[in-house]
Design a protein around this motif. Structure first.
Motif, PDB file in Angstrom:
ATOM      1  N   MET A  99       0.840  -1.169   0.000  1.00 44.10           N
ATOM      2  CA  MET A  99       0.000   0.000   0.000  1.00 44.10           C
ATOM      3  C   MET A  99       0.893   1.242   0.000  1.00 44.10           C
ATOM      4  O   MET A  99       1.823   1.359   0.787  1.00 44.10           O
ATOM      5  CB  MET A  99      -0.906  -0.024   1.240  1.00 44.10           C
ATOM      6  CG  MET A  99      -1.810   1.166   1.349  1.00 44.10           C
ATOM      7  SD  MET A  99      -2.914   1.015   2.766  1.00 44.10           S
ATOM      8  CE  MET A  99      -4.450   0.983   1.895  1.00 44.10           C
ATOM      9  N   ASP A 100       0.622   2.168  -0.892  1.00 41.56           N
ATOM     10  CA  ASP A 100       1.378   3.402  -1.017  1.00 41.56           C
ATOM     11  C   ASP A 100       1.105   4.298   0.186  1.00 41.56           C
ATOM     12  O   ASP A 100      -0.036   4.473   0.591  1.00 41.56           O
ATOM     13  CB  ASP A 100       0.968   4.102  -2.321  1.00 41.56           C
ATOM     14  CG  ASP A 100       1.762   5.355  -2.544  1.00 41.56           C
ATOM     15  OD1 ASP A 100       2.880   5.456  -2.014  1.00 41.56           O
ATOM     16  OD2 ASP A 100       1.255   6.244  -3.251  1.00 41.56           O
ATOM     17  N   ARG A 101       2.164   4.877   0.758  1.00 43.93           N
ATOM     18  CA  ARG A 101       1.989   5.682   1.965  1.00 43.93           C
ATOM     19  C   ARG A 101       2.369   7.146   1.753  1.00 43.93           C
ATOM     20  O   ARG A 101       2.573   7.877   2.711  1.00 43.93           O
ATOM     21  CB  ARG A 101       2.807   5.077   3.091  1.00 43.93           C
ATOM     22  CG  ARG A 101       2.288   3.707   3.492  1.00 43.93           C
ATOM     23  CD  ARG A 101       3.059   3.090   4.577  1.00 43.93           C
ATOM     24  NE  ARG A 101       3.083   3.938   5.765  1.00 43.93           N
ATOM     25  CZ  ARG A 101       3.550   3.531   6.929  1.00 43.93           C
ATOM     26  NH1 ARG A 101       4.000   2.311   7.073  1.00 43.93           N
ATOM     27  NH2 ARG A 101       3.567   4.347   7.956  1.00 43.93           N
ATOM     28  N   GLU A 102       2.446   7.575   0.506  1.00 48.85           N
ATOM     29  CA  GLU A 102       2.786   8.976   0.254  1.00 48.85           C
ATOM     30  C   GLU A 102       1.705   9.923   0.758  1.00 48.85           C
ATOM     31  O   GLU A 102       1.975  11.089   1.026  1.00 48.85           O
ATOM     32  CB  GLU A 102       3.032   9.201  -1.241  1.00 48.85           C
ATOM     33  CG  GLU A 102       4.374   8.673  -1.686  1.00 48.85           C
ATOM     34  CD  GLU A 102       4.694   9.082  -3.105  1.00 48.85           C
ATOM     35  OE1 GLU A 102       4.250  10.162  -3.530  1.00 48.85           O
ATOM     36  OE2 GLU A 102       5.383   8.308  -3.769  1.00 48.85           O
ATOM     37  N   TRP A 103       0.489   9.455   0.908  1.00 52.21           N
ATOM     38  CA  TRP A 103      -0.600  10.299   1.414  1.00 52.21           C
ATOM     39  C   TRP A 103      -0.300  10.810   2.818  1.00 52.21           C
ATOM     40  O   TRP A 103      -0.783  11.862   3.217  1.00 52.21           O
ATOM     41  CB  TRP A 103      -1.925   9.538   1.402  1.00 52.21           C
ATOM     42  CG  TRP A 103      -1.926   8.289   2.252  1.00 52.21           C
ATOM     43  CD1 TRP A 103      -1.616   7.035   1.858  1.00 52.21           C
ATOM     44  CD2 TRP A 103      -2.212   8.219   3.649  1.00 52.21           C
ATOM     45  NE1 TRP A 103      -1.692   6.163   2.918  1.00 52.21           N
ATOM     46  CE2 TRP A 103      -2.060   6.864   4.029  1.00 52.21           C
ATOM     47  CE3 TRP A 103      -2.583   9.147   4.622  1.00 52.21           C
ATOM     48  CZ2 TRP A 103      -2.265   6.420   5.333  1.00 52.21           C
ATOM     49  CZ3 TRP A 103      -2.798   8.710   5.913  1.00 52.21           C
ATOM     50  CH2 TRP A 103      -2.636   7.364   6.255  1.00 52.21           C
ATOM     51  N   GLN A 106      -7.913   7.908   2.962  1.00 52.32           N
ATOM     52  CA  GLN A 106      -6.745   7.037   2.879  1.00 52.32           C
ATOM     53  C   GLN A 106      -6.298   6.615   4.278  1.00 52.32           C
ATOM     54  O   GLN A 106      -5.898   5.464   4.503  1.00 52.32           O
ATOM     55  CB  GLN A 106      -5.587   7.737   2.163  1.00 52.32           C
ATOM     56  CG  GLN A 106      -5.833   7.988   0.694  1.00 52.32           C
ATOM     57  CD  GLN A 106      -6.400   9.382   0.444  1.00 52.32           C
ATOM     58  OE1 GLN A 106      -7.098   9.949   1.276  1.00 52.32           O
ATOM     59  NE2 GLN A 106      -6.102   9.919  -0.731  1.00 52.32           N
TER      60      GLN A 106
END
Length: 195
Positions: free
Chosen positions: A1-5, A40
Motif C-alpha cells: 500500500m502506497d503511503r505517500e498520502w 486514505q
C-alpha cells in the motif's frame, strides 16, 4: 500500500498524545475532520487493525474512536454488530447544591463555571476537616487509630512511662536494666539467638 498520502496528513506535525488523551479527544477529531487524506487514513488503519479486538483499538484515527472503527470494520466484513441496549438515566436530576458548599464547588469545576468565594471557602474548610478527621462528613469524626499499650515489664513500656512523664514501676525498671546489661555484654540491643 502506497503511503505517500501520509505526507499530506493534517496530523503530521501534531503531538501524537493529542490523539490518545481523553482530554483532547475533541481537538483530535477536529484535526482529522479537516484533513485532506482522511479516507486514505481510514483505509490504512482498517487494514492495520484487521483482526484486532475492539478493546485494543485506541486513540482517534480518521476522526473515529477505536470502538467506532471496530464497528465499521465489522460492517464492512458483513458481520452483525450487536448493539447494547441503552439504559435511560434518571429523568430528574437531584437537587442542585447551593453555593457555599463543597458539592457546589465540585459542580462549578465539573461544568467549567466560575468559582465564587463562598464555594472556594467551603472547599478549603472541607480540606481542613479532612486533614483533621480523615472524613469529609461534617459532624463525624473518626478516632485516631490506636495501638494496644505494651504491658508493663518491657522496655517499650519503660520508654512510654518516660515519654509521658509517668512514674516508672519496678517491672519496667528491671526490663530497662536487663536491656542495658545485654547491650553492654553484646554491644547490641537485640536478643541473641541460641544455636
Amino acid at each position: 500500500m502506497d503511503r505517500e498520502w501520509e505526507l499530506k496528513s493534517a496530523c503530521r506535525n501534531v503531538d501524537p498524545e493529542v490523539f490518545f488523551a481523553d482530554r483532547s479527544r475533541g481537538r483530535a477529531k477536529a484535526i482529522c475532520e479537516g484533513c485532506l487524506v482522511i479516507e486514505q487514513c481510514l483505509a490504512a488503519t482498517l487494514v492495520r487493525e484487521a483482526h484486532v479486538p475492539k478493546s485494543f483499538r485506541t486513540g482517534i484515527v480518521a476522526a473515529l474512536t477505536g470502538a467506532q472503527r471496530w464497528e465499521l470494520d465489522q460492517k464492512q466484513q458483513g458481520r452483525e454488530v450487536s448493539k447494547k441496549i441503552a439504559v435511560p438515566k434518571a429523568a430528574t436530576p437531584g437537587p442542585v447544591a447551593p453555593c457555599g458548599t463543597r458539592a457546589a464547588y465540585q459542580r462549578h469545576l465539573r461544568n467549567g463555571e466560575p468559582i465564587d468565594d463562598k464555594c472556594r471557602d467551603a472547599n478549603s474548610a472541607s480540606k481542613r476537616h479532612w486533614t483533621a478527621t480523615g472524613t469529609t462528613q461534617v459532624g463525624i469524626s473518626q478516632p485516631a487509630p490506636s495501638r494496644p499499650l505494651t504491658p508493663c515489664g518491657s522496655y517499650a513500656a519503660y520508654r512510654r512511662h518516660i515519654r509521658k512523664g509517668e512514674p516508672v514501676d519496678a517491672a519496667c525498671r528491671a526490663a530497662n536494666t536487663a536491656r542495658s546489661a545485654r547491650y553492654r555484654a553484646a554491644s547490641s540491643t537485640q536478643l541473641s539467638v541460641a544455636g
